[in-house]
Scaffold this motif. Structure first.
Motif, short mmCIF file in Angstrom:
data_model
loop_
_atom_site.label_atom_id
_atom_site.label_comp_id
_atom_site.label_asym_id
_atom_site.label_seq_id
_atom_site.Cartn_x
_atom_site.Cartn_y
_atom_site.Cartn_z
N ALA A 200 42.16 31.90 55.73
CA ALA A 200 40.26 32.99 55.01
C ALA A 200 39.16 31.91 54.80
N LYS A 201 39.55 30.33 54.76
CA LYS A 201 38.07 29.31 54.64
C LYS A 201 38.36 29.70 56.14
N ILE A 202 38.96 29.14 57.30
CA ILE A 202 39.17 29.21 59.12
C ILE A 202 38.20 30.04 59.39
N VAL A 203 38.64 31.89 58.97
CA VAL A 203 38.47 32.51 59.16
C VAL A 203 36.35 32.67 59.10
N SER A 204 36.26 32.35 57.51
CA SER A 204 34.92 31.92 56.93
C SER A 204 33.68 31.45 57.91
#
Length: 110
Positions: free
Chosen positions: A69-73
């Motif tokens: 999720a952090k990578i996508v964000s």
């Protein structure tokens, strides 16, 4: 005489043999109990290790999801996304901006 003395020695030897046999039986029973206890402890340790492994796998899966999720964000922000829009602050809560959602048309240009 001699015969009575030999018989007394034989009886004493029989008693010693009986005492040794009884002691051996008791020691074998103790060894068997120790083996049972050891197996129970090993089974308990294995069960605890399996529970710990399952917990670690669950935490790892959760951490992997958070990292994704952090990578996508970060990728979306790096591509010019607006943090306020990503958090739902832009567009009056109508989902304007932010990563496009599947099956939705983008909002009309202003």
């Amino acid at each position: 005489g001699v015969r009575g003395g030999c018989e007394a020695l034989r009886e004493a030897a029989r008693q010693i043999i009986r005492a040794v046999d009884e002691r051996e039986k008791m020691l074998l029973e103790e060894v068997a109990q120790v083996e049972k206890d050891k197996l129970a402890i090993l089974a308990q340790a294995q069960e605890q290790a399996e529970l710990d492994l399952a917990r670690m796998r669950a935490v790892d899966t959760q951490a992997e999801g958070l990292l994704r999720a952090k990578i996508v964000s970060a990728a979306w922000l790096g591509a010019g996304g607006d943090r306020g829009q990503m958090l739902g602050g832009g567009g009056g809560g109508r989902g304007a901006g932010g990563p496009p959602r599947p099956g939705r048309r983008p909002p009309p240009p202003a």
